[in-house]
Design an enzyme around this catalytic site. Structure first.
Site, PDB file in Angstrom:
ATOM      1  N   HIS A   1      38.491  34.913  46.444  1.00  0.00           N
ATOM      2  CA  HIS A   1      39.457  34.947  47.542  1.00  0.00           C
ATOM      3  C   HIS A   1      39.112  34.006  48.679  1.00  0.00           C
ATOM      4  O   HIS A   1      40.000  33.566  49.412  1.00  0.00           O
ATOM      5  CB  HIS A   1      39.698  36.381  48.019  1.00  0.00           C
ATOM      6  CG  HIS A   1      40.842  36.990  47.268  1.00  0.00           C
ATOM      7  ND1 HIS A   1      42.163  36.763  47.630  1.00  0.00           N
ATOM      8  CD2 HIS A   1      40.881  37.733  46.141  1.00  0.00           C
ATOM      9  CE1 HIS A   1      42.947  37.363  46.752  1.00  0.00           C
ATOM     10  NE2 HIS A   1      42.209  37.962  45.832  1.00  0.00           N
TER      11      HIS A   1
ATOM     12  N   HIS B   1      45.462  32.184  41.534  1.00  0.00           N
ATOM     13  CA  HIS B   1      44.960  33.512  41.919  1.00  0.00           C
ATOM     14  C   HIS B   1      45.004  34.532  40.780  1.00  0.00           C
ATOM     15  O   HIS B   1      43.992  35.102  40.397  1.00  0.00           O
ATOM     16  CB  HIS B   1      45.725  34.047  43.143  1.00  0.00           C
ATOM     17  CG  HIS B   1      45.465  35.492  43.397  1.00  0.00           C
ATOM     18  ND1 HIS B   1      46.352  36.481  43.047  1.00  0.00           N
ATOM     19  CD2 HIS B   1      44.381  36.120  43.896  1.00  0.00           C
ATOM     20  CE1 HIS B   1      45.821  37.659  43.350  1.00  0.00           C
ATOM     21  NE2 HIS B   1      44.633  37.474  43.872  1.00  0.00           N
TER      22      HIS B   1
ATOM     23  N   HIS C   1      40.992  47.462  49.245  1.00  0.00           N
ATOM     24  CA  HIS C   1      41.885  46.624  48.458  1.00  0.00           C
ATOM     25  C   HIS C   1      42.781  47.479  47.573  1.00  0.00           C
ATOM     26  O   HIS C   1      43.983  47.285  47.492  1.00  0.00           O
ATOM     27  CB  HIS C   1      41.075  45.629  47.614  1.00  0.00           C
ATOM     28  CG  HIS C   1      41.919  44.599  46.944  1.00  0.00           C
ATOM     29  ND1 HIS C   1      42.206  44.634  45.600  1.00  0.00           N
ATOM     30  CD2 HIS C   1      42.579  43.537  47.446  1.00  0.00           C
ATOM     31  CE1 HIS C   1      42.987  43.618  45.305  1.00  0.00           C
ATOM     32  NE2 HIS C   1      43.237  42.929  46.403  1.00  0.00           N
TER      33      HIS C   1
ATOM     34  N   HIS D   1      50.617  42.289  48.127  1.00  0.00           N
ATOM     35  CA  HIS D   1      50.745  41.158  47.199  1.00  0.00           C
ATOM     36  C   HIS D   1      52.220  40.806  47.054  1.00  0.00           C
ATOM     37  O   HIS D   1      53.075  41.528  47.531  1.00  0.00           O
ATOM     38  CB  HIS D   1      50.158  41.519  45.829  1.00  0.00           C
ATOM     39  CG  HIS D   1      48.697  41.787  45.903  1.00  0.00           C
ATOM     40  ND1 HIS D   1      48.185  43.033  46.106  1.00  0.00           N
ATOM     41  CD2 HIS D   1      47.641  40.943  45.854  1.00  0.00           C
ATOM     42  CE1 HIS D   1      46.873  42.968  46.160  1.00  0.00           C
ATOM     43  NE2 HIS D   1      46.496  41.713  46.017  1.00  0.00           N
TER      44      HIS D   1
ATOM     45  N   HIS E   1      44.582  39.101  52.884  1.00  0.00           N
ATOM     46  CA  HIS E   1      43.281  38.817  52.279  1.00  0.00           C
ATOM     47  C   HIS E   1      42.366  38.048  53.228  1.00  0.00           C
ATOM     48  O   HIS E   1      41.148  38.177  53.153  1.00  0.00           O
ATOM     49  CB  HIS E   1      43.462  38.091  50.944  1.00  0.00           C
ATOM     50  CG  HIS E   1      44.064  38.979  49.885  1.00  0.00           C
ATOM     51  ND1 HIS E   1      45.424  39.122  49.727  1.00  0.00           N
ATOM     52  CD2 HIS E   1      43.495  39.801  48.969  1.00  0.00           C
ATOM     53  CE1 HIS E   1      45.660  39.987  48.734  1.00  0.00           C
ATOM     54  NE2 HIS E   1      44.512  40.408  48.264  1.00  0.00           N
TER      55      HIS E   1
ATOM     56  N   PHE F   1      44.239  45.286  40.175  1.00  0.00           N
ATOM     57  CA  PHE F   1      44.045  45.431  41.626  1.00  0.00           C
ATOM     58  C   PHE F   1      43.081  46.540  42.034  1.00  0.00           C
ATOM     59  O   PHE F   1      42.256  46.363  42.907  1.00  0.00           O
ATOM     60  CB  PHE F   1      45.374  45.730  42.311  1.00  0.00           C
ATOM     61  CG  PHE F   1      46.253  44.527  42.473  1.00  0.00           C
ATOM     62  CD1 PHE F   1      45.715  43.258  42.588  1.00  0.00           C
ATOM     63  CD2 PHE F   1      47.630  44.665  42.540  1.00  0.00           C
ATOM     64  CE1 PHE F   1      46.537  42.157  42.756  1.00  0.00           C
ATOM     65  CE2 PHE F   1      48.451  43.572  42.706  1.00  0.00           C
ATOM     66  CZ  PHE F   1      47.911  42.320  42.810  1.00  0.00           C
TER      67      PHE F   1
ATOM     68  N   HIS G   1      41.789  36.092  38.261  1.00  0.00           N
ATOM     69  CA  HIS G   1      41.529  37.529  38.084  1.00  0.00           C
ATOM     70  C   HIS G   1      41.468  37.895  36.603  1.00  0.00           C
ATOM     71  O   HIS G   1      40.555  38.565  36.138  1.00  0.00           O
ATOM     72  CB  HIS G   1      42.632  38.362  38.749  1.00  0.00           C
ATOM     73  CG  HIS G   1      42.365  38.647  40.197  1.00  0.00           C
ATOM     74  ND1 HIS G   1      41.427  39.546  40.610  1.00  0.00           N
ATOM     75  CD2 HIS G   1      42.922  38.143  41.316  1.00  0.00           C
ATOM     76  CE1 HIS G   1      41.421  39.595  41.931  1.00  0.00           C
ATOM     77  NE2 HIS G   1      42.314  38.744  42.396  1.00  0.00           N
TER      78      HIS G   1
HETATM   79 CU1  C2O Z   1      44.535  41.459  46.484  1.00  0.00          CU
HETATM   80 CU2  C2O Z   1      43.199  38.846  44.319  1.00  0.00          CU
HETATM   81  O1  C2O Z   1      44.046  40.340  44.946  1.00  0.00           O
END
Ligand code: C2O
Length: 598
Positions: free
Chosen positions: A364, A330, A178, A199, A208, A351, A334
């Site tokens: 995810h 999203h 990632h 992203h 993802h 990230f 995070h």
């Molecule tokens: Cu690639 Cu939730 O991030």
């Protein structure tokens, strides 16, 4: 010798003069000069390169490599720079030979590289063949799973964590995938100087999805259970609006101490979280969350490009054009999980470290679930048919440690990948907010026209009126084009978390904490965790670096209907700044239209 030559050849590239992207009307982020050098002049310990067809060849090919970097590389670079509009082609997989240290939001580099181990033979990366699916697995809601399931899942994660450090299936190595794809460690194969970023564009959902797919298969293989399926964090439903308890058991392999300690269960999540906890009752927070879900899945995502994010094609410098869901929930989830005492809110809040927290994969899985649901919501909500999207490719290690190439095309149908989601209630589905206000106060004395107000700093609640180019649009008109409220030329410090909310038919007295009403249109929130100082923008936002402006578009067709404003030539909009919102300057605001892509 080789290294001397390489450095010389690099320094002869006159970067600024050769760099002639003129990509109006969108913003393109120019890679800073030293970064360009860094990436291209970097000499890997293992000497690996690819030829013109994109085949890799490892080992002692110094002459060939020199030729490529000294001539081919340069030629390619100029060629790309001179033809910014001739780039209609899919995003190629990463050039593994370019993997470099990860870059952080403040422009620094993490003191480690997150490059995955390279296979011995890079010359022949097979295309992944989807295994036949005899029975579709069901990914369960995390709050619904049995102790048996938790035991199995924990064992699998524990085994993954115990694998050799340099095993590509090791937990940290998986988390690093990632990082490598997200912190500009790679360049696109065949496009020297073009960093790969998954992203902020239409690559977000498919990348993802594949990432979780392989992660899940590896877990299954470690416990010898090919029916194993990852859980999803059902935060779009009241019953799942807190951290799932299975992740909150100290000493469990699913636990991560690097989380916000104020957000442990039973704290109710805020799906629009930036940095400051909202001061609202749990009930209000839940209603706000359901409203945001409704807005991001329905109101603001009537078209593929609004839902998935902006197109990015092979050879284009990454720019930020997030889809509605990437942005909320999203990004906010995070941020909400990450530890605010760490510089970049590690682990989940940035990230490079996000996937080190096992909860990442449940987060995810729910994001992925939104893709499956969105397509069932009707109208123009469907996958892109653009070949450049379908043929874009990534590389992953499968559960047998074979590095394979996968394409977007092969992942758009989740059941063909062998999984679907537990069928749980979708409370936001019918949560269409209703009108709470009666009067349009467009003549109030503190409401000035947008043209007189902008550019302006957003240092207080800001009401303004704005003209609509077309009124009384028919059903047919609306079917052809969506009406958008567009914020242009927004400038802010990308290292700050910034959020502001947008309301229509409100005035200064707006009750900003109450989002479950038709007057709430949407929010802007950046996520300062992008590469090279380029923070994320708002939904469908393009943003480049600290000094380069962002835009945001919100679809308002449905809201104008719900507010009974379809026949008004002028509407009143109010912007309410939240955390850091004061630091943003908005260049202009206008109403325009958008035809859905297909
Ligand atoms: Cu690639 Cu939730 O991030």
């Amino acid at each position: 010798m080789a290294s001397t030559f390489l450095v010389t050849s690099c320094t002869t590239i006159s970067y600024p003069s050769k760099f002639s992207y003129k990509p109006s009307p969108i913003f393109i982020r120019a890679k800073p000069i030293d970064n360009y050098y860094k990436v291209n002049c970097k000499i890997n310990n293992s000497i690996i390169n690819h030829d013109d067809e994109g085949k890799y060849f490892p080992g002692k090919l110094l002459d060939r490599r020199s030729v490529l970097l000294g001539l081919g590389g340069l030629t390619n670079f100029i060629g790309v720079a001179n033809k910014p509009f001739a780039l209609g082609q899919p995003v190629p997989p990463p050039d593994l030979s370019t993997c470099s240290t990860a870059s952080l939001p403040d422009g620094s580099n993490v003191p480690f590289t997150c490059c995955p181990p390279l296979p011995k033979d890079l010359s022949n990366i097979p295309t992944y063949k989807l295994p036949n699916v005899s029975k579709v697995k069901i990914r369960p809601a995390a709050h619904n799973v049995t102790q048996d399931y938790i035991d199995k899942y924990s064992t699998a994660i524990q085994r993954m964590k115990s694998l050799d450090e340099d095993d590509p299936l090791n937990f940290m190595q998986q988390a690093n995938i990632h990082c490598a794809y997200c912190n500009t460690c790679y360049e696109e194969l065949g496009f020297p100087g073009v960093p790969l970023q998954v992203h902020c564009s239409w690559l977000f959902f498919p990348f993802h999805r594949w990432y979780l797919y392989f992660f899940e298969r590896i877990l299954g293989s470690l416990i010898d259970d090919d029916t194993f399926a990852l859980p999803f964090w059902n935060y779009d439903s009241q019953v799942g609006m807190q951290m799932p308890s299975l992740y909150n058991v100290v000493n469990s392999p699913l636990y991560d101490p690097n989380r916000n300690q104020n957000h442990l269960p039973p704290n109710v999540i805020d799906l629009g979280f930036t940095t400051i906890d909202v001061d609202a009752s749990d009930e209000q927070k839940i209603n706000n969350n359901l409203t945001m879900m409704y807005r991001q899945m329905l109101t603001n995502a009537p078209c593929p490009q609004l839902f998935f994010g902006n197109p990015i094609r092979g050879g284009e410098q990454p720019i930020c054009g997030m889809g509605t869901i990437e942005y909320i929930p999203h990004n906010s989830v995070h941020r909400w999980v990450g530890n605010p005492n760490n510089k970049f809110r590690e682990n989940m809040g940035t990230f490079y470290s996000a996937a080190r927290d096992p909860i990442f994969y449940a987060h995810h899985a729910n994001i992925d679930r939104m893709w499956t649901i969105w397509k069932t919501l009707g109208s123009k909500r469907r996958d892109f048919t653009d070949r450049d999207w379908l043929d874009s490719a990534f590389l992953f290690y499968d559960e047998n440690r074979t590095l394979v190439k996968v394409t977007v095309q092969d992942c758009i149908n989740n059941e063909k990948l062998g999984y679907k989601y537990e069928d749980v209630p979708i409370p936001w589905r019918n949560f269409r907010p209703v009108r709470r206000k009666q009067k349009v106060k467009k003549n109030a004395k503190n409401v000035k026209p947008a043209t007189k107000i902008f550019p302006s700093k957003l240092n207080k609640t800001l009401p303004f009126s704005i003209q609509r180019p077309k009124i009384s649009r028919t059903k047919e008109d609306k079917n052809i084009e969506e009406e958008l409220l567009v914020f242009n030329n927004m400038k802010f410090d990308e290292n700050e978390c910034i959020r502001f909310d947008v309301f229509i038919n409100e005035d200064e007295g707006v009750k900003a904490k109450v989002l479950d009403r038709a007057e709430y249109v949407g929010s802007f929130a950046n996520l300062p965790h992008m590469h090279d100082g380029a923070g994320g923008g708002g939904q469908n936002t393009t943003t480049t670096s600290t000094s380069t402006p962002a835009t945001m578009s919100l679809a308002i067709t449905e809201i104008l209907e719900d507010l009974g404003l379809e026949d008004e030539e002028e509407i009143v909009v109010v912007l309410v700044p939240h955390s850091g919102g004061k630091e943003i300057t908005i260049g202009s605001v206008e109403i325009s239209t958008l035809a859905c892509a297909n």
